[in-house]
Design a protein around this motif. Sequence first.
Motif, PDB file in Angstrom:
ATOM      1  N   LEU A  59      -9.780   6.449   3.803  1.00 44.15           N
ATOM      2  CA  LEU A  59      -9.133   5.589   4.668  1.00 44.15           C
ATOM      3  C   LEU A  59      -7.564   6.092   4.993  1.00 44.15           C
ATOM      4  O   LEU A  59      -7.126   5.911   6.099  1.00 44.15           O
ATOM      5  CB  LEU A  59      -8.936   4.027   4.339  1.00 44.15           C
ATOM      6  N   ASN A  60      -7.109   6.387   3.856  1.00 43.26           N
ATOM      7  CA  ASN A  60      -5.729   6.941   4.007  1.00 43.26           C
ATOM      8  C   ASN A  60      -5.694   8.190   4.886  1.00 43.26           C
ATOM      9  O   ASN A  60      -4.599   8.472   5.792  1.00 43.26           O
ATOM     10  CB  ASN A  60      -5.137   7.420   2.717  1.00 43.26           C
ATOM     11  N   ASP A  93      -2.721   0.153  -2.469  1.00 40.48           N
ATOM     12  CA  ASP A  93      -3.216   1.496  -2.450  1.00 40.48           C
ATOM     13  C   ASP A  93      -3.386   2.332  -0.973  1.00 40.48           C
ATOM     14  O   ASP A  93      -3.601   3.366  -1.258  1.00 40.48           O
ATOM     15  CB  ASP A  93      -4.107   1.740  -3.376  1.00 40.48           C
ATOM     16  N   LEU A  94      -3.229   1.362  -0.059  1.00 35.40           N
ATOM     17  CA  LEU A  94      -3.432   2.247   1.359  1.00 35.40           C
ATOM     18  C   LEU A  94      -2.011   2.368   2.005  1.00 35.40           C
ATOM     19  O   LEU A  94      -1.277   1.349   1.847  1.00 35.40           O
ATOM     20  CB  LEU A  94      -4.549   1.188   1.999  1.00 35.40           C
ATOM     21  N   ASP A  95      -2.114   3.330   2.770  1.00 37.11           N
ATOM     22  CA  ASP A  95      -0.922   3.447   3.804  1.00 37.11           C
ATOM     23  C   ASP A  95      -1.591   3.757   5.056  1.00 37.11           C
ATOM     24  O   ASP A  95      -1.506   4.587   5.689  1.00 37.11           O
ATOM     25  CB  ASP A  95      -0.287   4.749   3.250  1.00 37.11           C
ATOM     26  N   VAL A  96      -2.058   2.557   5.580  1.00 37.58           N
ATOM     27  CA  VAL A  96      -2.815   2.622   6.916  1.00 37.58           C
ATOM     28  C   VAL A  96      -2.174   1.426   8.018  1.00 37.58           C
ATOM     29  O   VAL A  96      -1.587   0.431   7.336  1.00 37.58           O
ATOM     30  CB  VAL A  96      -4.213   2.228   6.874  1.00 37.58           C
ATOM     31  N   LYS A  97      -2.240   1.778   8.793  1.00 39.63           N
ATOM     32  CA  LYS A  97      -1.560   0.659   9.867  1.00 39.63           C
ATOM     33  C   LYS A  97      -2.792   0.110  10.938  1.00 39.63           C
ATOM     34  O   LYS A  97      -2.414  -0.644  11.789  1.00 39.63           O
ATOM     35  CB  LYS A  97      -0.481   1.493  11.050  1.00 39.63           C
ATOM     36  N   PHE A  98      -3.883   0.637  10.701  1.00 36.11           N
ATOM     37  CA  PHE A  98      -5.068   0.067  11.742  1.00 36.11           C
ATOM     38  C   PHE A  98      -5.357  -1.119  10.928  1.00 36.11           C
ATOM     39  O   PHE A  98      -5.207  -1.506   9.780  1.00 36.11           O
ATOM     40  CB  PHE A  98      -6.354   1.304  11.820  1.00 36.11           C
ATOM     41  N   SER A  99      -6.378  -1.800  11.719  1.00 34.77           N
ATOM     42  CA  SER A  99      -7.001  -3.237  11.331  1.00 34.77           C
ATOM     43  C   SER A  99      -7.718  -2.958  10.274  1.00 34.77           C
ATOM     44  O   SER A  99      -8.691  -2.250  10.135  1.00 34.77           O
ATOM     45  CB  SER A  99      -7.529  -4.023  12.498  1.00 34.77           C
TER      46      SER A  99
END
Length: 183
Positions: A59-60, A93-99
Amino acid sequence: MTTNASYGKKLSAGTDFPVMNVTNLDDHTVELGKPRDGSDWQMIVVYRGKHCPICTKYLNNLESKRTTLLDMGVDLIAVSADSKEQLEEHIKDLDVKFSMGYGLSQDQLQQLGVYVSDPRSPEETDHPFAEPGLFVVNQEGKILAVDVANNPFCRPDIETLVNGLQFVKDPDNDYPIRGTHNS
């Protein structure tokens, strides 16, 4: 207990993506397969859950292609059977901007045709969880691409996936949905 039966019927390329809603972290309902925010396609990434470090890494890494996907008109959402609390913990623990959606039910997992595993211990997670699945749905609601795996280390390479979608989205290439021959 071991069985040889698959969990659900696998979704086929060229067919309609099933109507399905999930809730995202902002407590908004998102209809899977319906692109948002001006996009005409949607990529749905089904991941195992917070307990999976391979999912976290995937995901990252996917975040690095988010802008490219949006520029191509591909909306991106990742979903799991985790609870809201598990997703809130995982997001650290995630660096995401998506939904990010949560709470896929066992019925929804079956509709998606993903493999489902039982946790090895209560420390892993507290519910049966989806193994990885990836679906790209076009503007007509048809499944353009599908990848379903029975373990976390068999997923499409992100760079190859995005490059392929760029090729397919280019109208000059007139690329059809593949894998639809009925014998």
